[in-house]
Each structure stands twice: as C-alpha cells, then as structure tokens.
Design a protein around this motif. Structure first.
Motif: not given
Length: 326
Positions: A147, A150-151
């Motif tokens: 996460l 990807r952030l």
C-alpha cells in the motif's frame, strides 16, 4: 545481562550448529546442504511447530487472553511497517523502503522456533496460540508495504497499475505456503489433541530438536554467504537491521507487559515483534514491488537481523522480561 542466560542460549546445540555453518563458509569449506533437503527441513519445522501449537491450544482452549494476544500481534505487524517505512525514506527510494518495511513488519518463523527451543530448555511454558499469532503476522506487513509503495511512488512509476493484481497479492499474503502450512498444522493439532500428539511421535516430538539443528546449520551457511551483499547496504541499513528490531522488541515488551501476558508468551511475543521475514515477504515483494532491490532486503533480514536475534536478541529479551515479570 545474566551470563547464565547467555550461555544457556549460546550452548544450545541448534545455535552451535548455526555457528558451525557460518564457520564453514569463513573457512571456505565445501560443506553444503542440498536444496531439496533444506526445503524439507523448512517445511518440517513449520509443520511441527504448527502441530505442537495446535495441541497446546487444544489443551488450554480459546479464551479472552488468547484472542487479545492474537489481536495485539496483528496490530504490531501493522504498526511496525508504518514507522519503518518513514525511517527508511530518509535514505531510500519508495520501492526499497516499502520492501524493507514489510520485511521488518513480518516475522521469522525460524527465530520463533529457536526461541521456543530455548524456552523448552529452560522449562518455561508458553501458549500454543502464539503459533497462530505468528502465522497471522505475516500478511498485514506485506499488505501495508505494498500500500505504501503504491501510495508514495511517483506517477511515472505508477504507469503499470493496470498490470498489478491485488487478488494475486492477497492470495500470496494470506495463503502462501508457509502461512497455509502453519495454520493447517495448527488446526490439525487443535482438532486431534493428545491423541494426535501420540500418533505423530517421534516425528513432531523427539526428532524436532535434531532437525532444527540441521536446519540452523544450513541457515548459518546461507547467512554467512549473504554477508558479502551487505557492502551494498551501507552503514545506515546495517544499523537499521540491528536498532529497529531492538525498538520493535521494546514496543512489544511494553505491549506484552500492558496486556499481562505470561512470561513465556511475552517472550515469544517480543521475539515475533523483533524478527524480520526472509521467506514469505521476499516472495510476495518480488511479485508486488518488482523495483525493490532484493540484495538489500534479503541480506538485511537474513545476514544481520536473524543472527543478531539468535545470538544476542533472545537472551537479551528474556533477561528484560525476567526482570519485569519477576
């Protein structure tokens, strides 16, 4: 630190075989464990510790403390990669920071198994539900690491979003071989109880310590060979591989003390918090964060944190717990 505790850990035969493996590499010996045997030993240890944990769970039952311990373990597996990522971002790119954060948020089953061996040698009881906690700590760290990747990656890095499969990642995080074998063995042990324990003797009982020693011999060989890769890591990552596990252990110690865990359970909880994955996470990271450099996150966990925990960490954590609990 209590010298008797250090010696008890150091003179534990599996630990000595770990040193023997490292010594063989330093002496340029041709000692080698064939890969199929190493794979078998890894699977055996996961099966045995899972089954034994299930039998212990059958004997103790599921209660409030069991549920709290498992919930706290998953919480720690979620919190550790959060702050680890931002520490690592001081020096590393997003991909490498996310991969290493996931590695240190997850756990080392072999460190845990070695810790249970130490408790057994010292006649200290522990709950079988810690095995379930260990299995469930693998996945949150992997998911959070991905996460964050990807952030925080740039738009240019994010062009391949359509090629990424979350379903594949989640399957790999929750149902990879090590997690599935651990949980499955735990369930079988919990279902069969004492009769199952007797049925699998001596496979999951008397043979366990000998096969653990054989496995740690192989781990010593592998860890020593990985030391040369640390030149790429630099002093920052080498320091991270020692200091952050100590920080994680301190946090785990505080959580265990607050939760009122028994001494043996508290020790294993702290060991889980302080360890780093070199099996499950690298497999998932190769899929989900292909830009991450495996010559960083694998040697850090395998050649720095794993030996540190085995040699120094286990007696240090147990000494701290003994001081607070008694």
């Amino acid at each position: 630190m209590d010298i008797d505790l250090i010696l008890s850990n150091f003179l534990n035969p599996p630990i000595l075989f770990f040193f023997l493996g490292m010594l063989a590499v330093f002496l340029h010996s041709d000692l080698e464990i064939p890969q199929p045997i190493a794979k078998f030993l890894s699977l055996y240890l996961l099966l045995a510790i899972g089954f034994k944990g299930g039998v212990s769970l059958y004997q103790s039952g599921i209660n409030y403390q069991v549920a709290v311990t498992i919930a706290l373990a998953m919480l720690m597996a979620s919190v550790v990669p959060l702050y680890s990522f931002f520490i690592l971002r001081w020096r590393l790119g997003v991909a490498d920071a996310a991969a290493i954060a996931a590695t240190y948020g997850s756990i080392s089953a072999v460190t845990f198994i070695t810790a249970t061996s130490l408790l057994t040698k010292l006649d200290i009881d522990y709950g079988g539900h810690l095995v379930a906690a260990m299995a469930l700590m693998e996945s949150p760290a992997i998911i959070i690491g991905v996460l964050f990747y990807r952030l925080f990656r740039t738009d240019d890095q994010g062009k391949d979003k359509s090629e990424f499969s979350w379903s594949e990642l989640l399957r790999d995080a929750f149902f990879n071989g090590s997690v599935l074998l651990l949980i499955g063995s735990l369930a079988i042990g919990a279902m069969t109880g004492e009769s199952g324990k007797q049925a699998l003797q001596p496979f999951t009982g008397d043979l366990f310590k000998g096969l653990l020693a054989f496995f740690l011999l192989d781990m010593g060989l592998v860890a020593a060979r990985r030391l040369r890769d640390l030149r790429k890591a630099g002093i920052f990552l080498v320091s991270f591989g020692i200091l952050v596990p100590l920080l994680n252990a301190a946090l785990g110690l505080g959580v265990a003390y607050w939760a009122g865990l028994p001494l043996g359970d508290a020790f294993l909880f702290v060991v889980l918090c302080a360890s780093a994955s070199y099996i499950a996470v690298p497999a998932a990271v190769r899929l989900a964060i292909p830009e991450a450099n495996p010559s960083l996150y694998v040697p850090m966990s395998l050649a720095i944190t794993f030996p540190f925990n085995i040699i120094v960490g286990l007696p240090l954590y147990l000494q701290a717990i003994n001081h607070l609990w008694r």
